[in-house]
Enzyme design. Structure first.
Site, PDB file in Angstrom:
ATOM      1  CG  ASP A  27      -2.214  -0.921   1.024  1.00 23.41           C
ATOM      2  OD1 ASP A  27      -2.335  -1.349  -0.138  1.00 23.41           O
ATOM      3  OD2 ASP A  27      -3.030  -1.097   2.189  1.00 23.41           O
ATOM      4  N   PRO A 104       4.852  -3.881   9.284  1.00 29.57           N
ATOM      5  CG  PRO A 104       5.377  -6.121  10.307  1.00 29.57           C
ATOM      6  CD  PRO A 104       5.653  -4.699  10.534  1.00 29.57           C
ATOM      7  CG  HIS A 106       3.235 -10.620   4.838  1.00 28.95           C
ATOM      8  ND1 HIS A 106       3.637  -9.378   4.076  1.00 28.95           N
ATOM      9  CD2 HIS A 106       2.928 -11.396   3.903  1.00 28.95           C
ATOM     10  CE1 HIS A 106       3.867  -9.673   2.826  1.00 28.95           C
ATOM     11  NE2 HIS A 106       3.644 -11.073   2.690  1.00 28.95           N
ATOM     12  CG  ASN A 157      -0.140   5.667  -1.317  1.00 39.82           C
ATOM     13  OD1 ASN A 157       0.070   6.962  -1.755  1.00 39.82           O
ATOM     14  ND2 ASN A 157       0.547   4.986  -1.257  1.00 39.82           N
ATOM     15  CE  LYS A 158       0.954   1.666  -4.158  1.00 42.44           C
ATOM     16  NZ  LYS A 158       0.902   0.258  -4.592  1.00 42.44           N
ATOM     17  CB  ILE A 159      -5.100   9.593  -5.097  1.00 40.15           C
ATOM     18  CG1 ILE A 159      -6.394   9.965  -5.458  1.00 40.15           C
ATOM     19  CG2 ILE A 159      -4.090  10.663  -5.511  1.00 40.15           C
ATOM     20  CD1 ILE A 159      -7.627   9.300  -5.066  1.00 40.15           C
ATOM     21  CG  LEU A 461      10.924 -40.870  29.665  1.00 39.40           C
ATOM     22  CD1 LEU A 461      11.797 -41.599  28.775  1.00 39.40           C
ATOM     23  CD2 LEU A 461       9.960 -39.863  28.693  1.00 39.40           C
ATOM     24  CB  SER A 534       6.048 -33.557  36.546  1.00 37.53           C
ATOM     25  OG  SER A 534       7.093 -34.366  37.072  1.00 37.53           O
TER      26      SER A 534
END
Length: 628
Positions: A27, A104, A106, A157-159, A461, A534
């Site tokens: 943008d 950013p 994304h 923007n980019k009008i 375990l 645990s």
């Protein structure tokens, strides 16, 4: 120096506006910042030459200078033409200084965008005039609202790529305002612009003669932000107690909001102790008053107990003090957040060594704002949670005061910042519940039994031999007339923990509950023998933190996974390998072995009875019991 002179110095300094640019990918966020830097004469000749060379190599604007390359510094960003990290830039005009964060677009970089927004006072949300309001636009607007930004510039923007048409601009603005009406923004200022060609950036453009609002720079220079902090209640988080000699005790920090003057009455938020401001000292001399943003040292008329992390306030405007509160949490770590797991917290200058998320009320879909059920939070996810801290903390609701209503969560082992939180309201005020003093305590009960109470925690375990060895230890101690209570992992799941499964979140809660029960058993003067897989160090250390030094004895029953699989006394490993059991420790769920257990039992070529004798011997050596 008199008060008027002090005020004169303060007003001579330019204030700083902190703002972010955000929006969908491509943008033009980075291009806009580059244009602002260029047109504000903040780019040196050598930088322009380097920019020209980079534009040939990495640029996306043909023969024109690609201003986005001023901001997109990472090689990966330049190669992909996107912003990944948060890039901060500083620039000045005759009227104001600025710090801008390019964030950013994304979704996988939501945590980066949230980081940039956390300190911003205004957001410039860019919308491509060809595409209109997108999902990313809504996501970033929601995050800005959540993080307390109240002023928004809608930069269409980019009008130039839609021939500067007014009807396109009006349609996009209408769509955005309709969507943002529930986000709580104080002001929304739409501006048509072309970052590439500079339309309505520094000067009004003749290409949009139908637009009669301000250009971007005029608005950024004129918006009033500082008065908002001045109107809030006085908050002074103590950063450092300054005691250079016996004759001076001052409390150093930065005024977070509001103002204070010499002679004003103050209160320590957590303790409720009152005093009056005696001096407001700075490096350049004393002040008659201080306001938001001033770094000062405050001395008081009375000697009262104040330490780093305390908040000074006016008695009539005290913040909340609680050890449980509700908050929005933005998770920023690859490892998921699990309720019940212990983390360190930092709220302003307050450091809390232990706390946890006790419950996730819901997770928020940042694209749709839908509330979803959740048991954990993953990277970049946002949840509304209940939080509990080991000690009471002083705070305001984030929507009232961003400086005193936010916190970070820290992994206690790696010291990584793993989450950022925004407090909504207290759940249980710390003054509502107090410890009831008991006439007969742990020491008296232990003396009666001629032993030292402790938690003897067996971990290993499945199939390692924990339960077998723990049971023999219990028998031997019973034969020695010692008072014990054995808690076994399987047994507690028939009653206390019958509602829990074997997900990571349930395993954490399982150990949390058992740890609290073990502490109660120990408080009765008993030796609490606990046998649990645990698997996570964090939960074992959480139990350790419930008791005093030396009262938690970790016994690592060290049996290799190959031997456990060979034994398979309950047939669980074969079921796990065939997929009939999920999240089984050692197969598709991790086991984090102790790094420094008090007792280390290696079971290969050893009989359980001999290993139990080793445990009893260790208890005698530690003075838990006496030899017979």
């Amino acid at each position: 120096m008199d008060t008027d002179a002090i005020k004169g110095l303060g007003t001579a300094e330019k204030d700083q506006l902190r703002f972010i640019t955000c929006g969908s990918v491509d943008d033009g966020k980075s291009t806009l910042i580059g244009r602002l830097l260029h047109d504000s004469k903040m780019i040196y000749e050598d930088q322009m030459q380097a920019l020209a060379r980079d534009s040939v190599k990495h640029g996306t604007t043909g023969n024109d200078i690609d201003f986005a390359l001023l901001v997109d510094g990472l090689e990966a960003e330049r190669e992909q033409g996107i912003t990944i990290d948060v890039a901060y830039r500083f620039f000045n005009t005759p009227r104001r200084s600025f710090m801008v964060a390019d964030t950013p677009g994304h979704e996988q970089y939501t945590r980066n965008m949230a980081t940039g927004a956390s300190n911003a006072q205004l957001a410039v949300i860019l919308i491509d005039a060809r595409k209109g309001v997108l999902v990313q636009t809504k996501r970033h607007s929601f995050i800005c609202s959540l993080l307390g930004i109240r002023h928004v510039v809608v930069a269409v923007n980019k009008i130039d790529l839609v021939d500067y048409r007014k009807e396109v601009f009006d349609r996009i603005v209408g769509d955005y305002v309709a969507f943002a009406s529930t986000l709580g923004f104080t002001s929304i200022v739409p501006i048509p612009m072309s970052a590439r060609y500079g339309d309505n950036i520094i000067n009004r453009s003749g290409n949009t003669d139908w637009y009669h609002g301000p250009c971007l720079m005029d608005y950024l220079e004129s918006i009033d932000i500082e008065s908002e902090m001045q109107g809030l209640p006085f908050r002074f988080p103590v950063q450092w107690v300054n005691r250079p000699n016996l004759d001076f005790r001052g409390y150093a920090g930065t005024v977070a909001s509001g103002h204070i003057a010499v002679g004003d009455e103050i209160v320590v938020a957590a303790s409720g102790r009152n005093s009056r401001v005696k001096r407001i000292a700075t490096y350049d001399g004393d002040l008659a008053q201080a306001e938001a943003g001033d770094a000062v040292t405050i001395t008081l008329a009375d000697e009262i107990d104040i330490g780093r992390g305390d908040i000074l306030a006016r008695p009539t405007e005290r913040p909340e003090v609680a050890d449980q509160f509700a908050a929005h949490l933005i998770w920023m770590d690859q490892e998921a957040m699990v309720p019940g797991r212990s983390y360190a917290f930092r709220i302003g200058t307050q450091s809390i060594a232990t706390g946890s998320v006790t419950h996730i009320k819901h997770k928020i879909d940042v694209n749709t704002r839908e509330h979803l059920a959740a048991t954990t939070l993953g990277l970049n996810e946002i949840g509304f949670c209940n939080v509990a801290t080991a000690l009471p903390v002083s705070f305001d609701a984030y929507e009232v005061n961003r400086r005193t209503g936010s916190f970070i969560m820290i992994d206690r082992y790696t010291n990584r910042t793993v989450g950022a939180g925004l407090i909504t309201f207290p759940l249980r005020r710390a003054t509502n519940i107090a410890w009831q003093p008991l006439s007969v305590g742990k020491a008296e009960r232990a003396e009666l039994k001629h032993q030292k109470p402790c938690i003897l925690w067996f971990t290993g375990l499945s199939g390692a031999g924990k339960s077998t060895i723990a049971n023999i230890v219990d028998q031997k101690l019973f034969a020695m007339s010692r008072h014990t209570m054995l808690l076994d992992g399987d047994n507690v799941r028939h009653g206390l923990n019958r509602d829990l499964g074997f997900t990571e979140a349930d395993r954490v809660e399982n150990i949390r509950r058992v740890g609290e029960v073990a502490k109660l058993i120990m408080d009765a003067g008993l030796i609490a023998i606990c046998s649990f897989i645990s698997p996570y160090r964090a939960e074992r250390d959480m139990v350790r933190g419930l008791v005093e030094e030396g009262e938690f004895i970790e016994v690592f029953v060290d049996t290799p996974i190959e031997e456990c699989v060979r034994r398979d006394p309950k047939g669980l490993y074969s079921k796990a390998k065939s997929g009939k059991i999920k999240n089984f420790t050692g197969i598709d769920a991790p086991y984090e072995a102790p790094t420094g257990p008090e007792i280390h039992l290696k079971t290969i070529a050893q009989q359980p009875a001999q290993l139990a004798d080793d445990v009893v011997k260790a208890l005698i050596e530690r003075g838990v019991i006496a030899a017979i």
